[in-house]
Every structure is written in structure tokens, then in C-alpha cells.
Design a protein around this motif. Structure first.
Motif, PDB file in Angstrom:
ATOM      1  N   PHE A  47       3.735  -9.314  11.108  1.00  0.00           N
ATOM      2  CA  PHE A  47       3.373  -9.877   9.816  1.00  0.00           C
ATOM      3  C   PHE A  47       2.905  -8.884   8.755  1.00  0.00           C
ATOM      4  O   PHE A  47       2.784  -9.266   7.600  1.00  0.00           O
ATOM      5  CB  PHE A  47       2.293 -10.951  10.003  1.00  0.00           C
ATOM      6  CG  PHE A  47       2.800 -12.136  10.762  1.00  0.00           C
ATOM      7  CD1 PHE A  47       3.787 -12.949  10.240  1.00  0.00           C
ATOM      8  CD2 PHE A  47       2.306 -12.443  12.009  1.00  0.00           C
ATOM      9  CE1 PHE A  47       4.264 -14.042  10.931  1.00  0.00           C
ATOM     10  CE2 PHE A  47       2.766 -13.531  12.725  1.00  0.00           C
ATOM     11  CZ  PHE A  47       3.752 -14.332  12.185  1.00  0.00           C
ATOM     12  N   LEU A  48       2.603  -7.649   9.109  1.00  0.00           N
ATOM     13  CA  LEU A  48       2.210  -6.698   8.067  1.00  0.00           C
ATOM     14  C   LEU A  48       3.445  -6.291   7.260  1.00  0.00           C
ATOM     15  O   LEU A  48       4.442  -5.869   7.835  1.00  0.00           O
ATOM     16  CB  LEU A  48       1.550  -5.468   8.669  1.00  0.00           C
ATOM     17  CG  LEU A  48       0.075  -5.559   8.983  1.00  0.00           C
ATOM     18  CD1 LEU A  48      -0.454  -4.229   9.485  1.00  0.00           C
ATOM     19  CD2 LEU A  48      -0.739  -6.011   7.811  1.00  0.00           C
ATOM     20  N   PRO A  49       3.383  -6.396   5.942  1.00  0.00           N
ATOM     21  CA  PRO A  49       4.567  -6.127   5.119  1.00  0.00           C
ATOM     22  C   PRO A  49       4.712  -4.647   4.744  1.00  0.00           C
ATOM     23  O   PRO A  49       5.004  -4.327   3.595  1.00  0.00           O
ATOM     24  CB  PRO A  49       4.308  -6.981   3.879  1.00  0.00           C
ATOM     25  CG  PRO A  49       2.837  -6.986   3.742  1.00  0.00           C
ATOM     26  CD  PRO A  49       2.301  -6.979   5.156  1.00  0.00           C
ATOM     27  N   PHE A  50       4.507  -3.755   5.693  1.00  0.00           N
ATOM     28  CA  PHE A  50       4.589  -2.324   5.422  1.00  0.00           C
ATOM     29  C   PHE A  50       5.639  -1.692   6.321  1.00  0.00           C
ATOM     30  O   PHE A  50       6.202  -2.336   7.206  1.00  0.00           O
ATOM     31  CB  PHE A  50       3.231  -1.646   5.659  1.00  0.00           C
ATOM     32  CG  PHE A  50       2.118  -2.215   4.819  1.00  0.00           C
ATOM     33  CD1 PHE A  50       2.143  -2.116   3.436  1.00  0.00           C
ATOM     34  CD2 PHE A  50       1.047  -2.860   5.412  1.00  0.00           C
ATOM     35  CE1 PHE A  50       1.127  -2.639   2.664  1.00  0.00           C
ATOM     36  CE2 PHE A  50       0.023  -3.383   4.657  1.00  0.00           C
ATOM     37  CZ  PHE A  50       0.065  -3.278   3.270  1.00  0.00           C
ATOM     38  N   SER A  51       5.852  -0.408   6.125  1.00  0.00           N
ATOM     39  CA  SER A  51       6.812   0.312   6.958  1.00  0.00           C
ATOM     40  C   SER A  51       6.247   0.491   8.369  1.00  0.00           C
ATOM     41  O   SER A  51       5.059   0.292   8.615  1.00  0.00           O
ATOM     42  CB  SER A  51       7.125   1.672   6.342  1.00  0.00           C
ATOM     43  OG  SER A  51       5.995   2.504   6.435  1.00  0.00           O
ATOM     44  N   ILE A  52       7.115   0.899   9.268  1.00  0.00           N
ATOM     45  CA  ILE A  52       6.699   1.072  10.666  1.00  0.00           C
ATOM     46  C   ILE A  52       5.656   2.178  10.800  1.00  0.00           C
ATOM     47  O   ILE A  52       4.783   2.114  11.665  1.00  0.00           O
ATOM     48  CB  ILE A  52       7.922   1.327  11.576  1.00  0.00           C
ATOM     49  CG1 ILE A  52       7.537   1.230  13.054  1.00  0.00           C
ATOM     50  CG2 ILE A  52       8.546   2.678  11.281  1.00  0.00           C
ATOM     51  CD1 ILE A  52       7.187  -0.138  13.504  1.00  0.00           C
ATOM     52  N   ASP A  53       5.705   3.173   9.928  1.00  0.00           N
ATOM     53  CA  ASP A  53       4.707   4.241   9.972  1.00  0.00           C
ATOM     54  C   ASP A  53       3.310   3.708   9.704  1.00  0.00           C
ATOM     55  O   ASP A  53       2.351   4.076  10.386  1.00  0.00           O
ATOM     56  CB  ASP A  53       5.044   5.328   8.952  1.00  0.00           C
ATOM     57  CG  ASP A  53       6.343   6.044   9.251  1.00  0.00           C
ATOM     58  OD1 ASP A  53       6.755   6.022  10.430  1.00  0.00           O
ATOM     59  OD2 ASP A  53       6.936   6.610   8.319  1.00  0.00           O
ATOM     60  N   VAL A  54       3.192   2.840   8.722  1.00  0.00           N
ATOM     61  CA  VAL A  54       1.886   2.255   8.394  1.00  0.00           C
ATOM     62  C   VAL A  54       1.425   1.330   9.517  1.00  0.00           C
ATOM     63  O   VAL A  54       0.243   1.304   9.865  1.00  0.00           O
ATOM     64  CB  VAL A  54       1.951   1.506   7.045  1.00  0.00           C
ATOM     65  CG1 VAL A  54       0.651   0.780   6.763  1.00  0.00           C
ATOM     66  CG2 VAL A  54       2.287   2.468   5.922  1.00  0.00           C
ATOM     67  N   LYS A  55       2.354   0.602  10.107  1.00  0.00           N
ATOM     68  CA  LYS A  55       1.996  -0.295  11.212  1.00  0.00           C
ATOM     69  C   LYS A  55       1.475   0.497  12.409  1.00  0.00           C
ATOM     70  O   LYS A  55       0.503   0.099  13.049  1.00  0.00           O
ATOM     71  CB  LYS A  55       3.206  -1.133  11.622  1.00  0.00           C
ATOM     72  CG  LYS A  55       3.595  -2.154  10.571  1.00  0.00           C
ATOM     73  CD  LYS A  55       4.805  -2.934  11.010  1.00  0.00           C
ATOM     74  CE  LYS A  55       5.225  -3.914   9.936  1.00  0.00           C
ATOM     75  NZ  LYS A  55       6.388  -4.715  10.330  1.00  0.00           N
ATOM     76  N   ILE A  56       2.107   1.623  12.717  1.00  0.00           N
ATOM     77  CA  ILE A  56       1.637   2.477  13.810  1.00  0.00           C
ATOM     78  C   ILE A  56       0.263   3.052  13.483  1.00  0.00           C
ATOM     79  O   ILE A  56      -0.625   3.114  14.328  1.00  0.00           O
ATOM     80  CB  ILE A  56       2.660   3.591  14.100  1.00  0.00           C
ATOM     81  CG1 ILE A  56       3.921   2.988  14.697  1.00  0.00           C
ATOM     82  CG2 ILE A  56       2.073   4.642  15.033  1.00  0.00           C
ATOM     83  CD1 ILE A  56       5.062   3.963  14.847  1.00  0.00           C
TER      84      ILE A  56
END
Length: 100
Positions: A47-56
């Protein structure tokens, strides 16, 4: 003189590791950490609307440290036991007065 071995008890070296995984983590802590880590990781990735880098980055900074804290526990107890002790302390807190 004859030795009496009736009072000799052999305690296995892994006695204190009983009920632990790899001799370090208690099972209750592992279940609690999994109950914390899996849903939050799913919500983070889904559900976070960011790139995978930000999610990590969010995973490493926000979700993993409390998970490790839950796994390790406090003072040899699980985190849930520690929270129960603190709650019980605040519920039953008293002030004692002593007269001399």
C-alpha cells in the motif's frame, strides 16, 4: 571411605536452552515477532505509493528494529512478559510510609 553418589544429578548442558529456537530465541517471542513483521511488511509493500527503494528503506528503518527488539526481549523475558510486568506494576503501585 566409600563415596555415596545418590545425591549426584547430571544436568545437561542445554538445559537452559530448552524451549528455545537455536538456543537463543524463545518460541513465544518468535510467534510475536512474526505476528508483528508479516502484516506490517505486507502493508508496507502493498500500500505505500513509493518506489521499491523507499519501501525497503521503510522496512529497514521502521519495521525491522522493533521486530528484533521483540525477538530479543527484555532482561531474559519476552517482550509480552515485560509489558505484563510493567502493567501490573502500574496497576498495583503503592506508596508505603514507615514510622520510626
Amino acid at each position: 571411605m566409600e563415596m555415596n553418589d545418590d545425591d549426584t544429578y547430571i544436568i545437561p548442558h542445554n538445559y537452559s536452552d530448552n524451549g528455545k529456537i537455536l538456543g537463543i530465541v524463545e518460541k513465544q517471542s518468535l510467534y510475536t515477532a512474526a505476528a508483528w513483521f508479516i502484516p506490517l511488511s505486507f502493508l508496507n509493500i502493498k500500500f505505500l505509493p513509493f518506489s521499491i527503494d523507499v519501501k525497503i528503506f521503510v522496512e529497514i528503518l521502521v519495521i525491522i528494529p522493533p521486530t528484533l527488539f521483540i525477538l530479543i526481549g527484555v532482561g531474559g523475558d519476552t517482550l509480552l512478559d515485560f509489558v505484563r510486568y510493567v502493567y501490573r506494576y502500574y496497576i498495583r503501585a503503592k506508596i508505603y510510609y514507615y514510622e520510626k
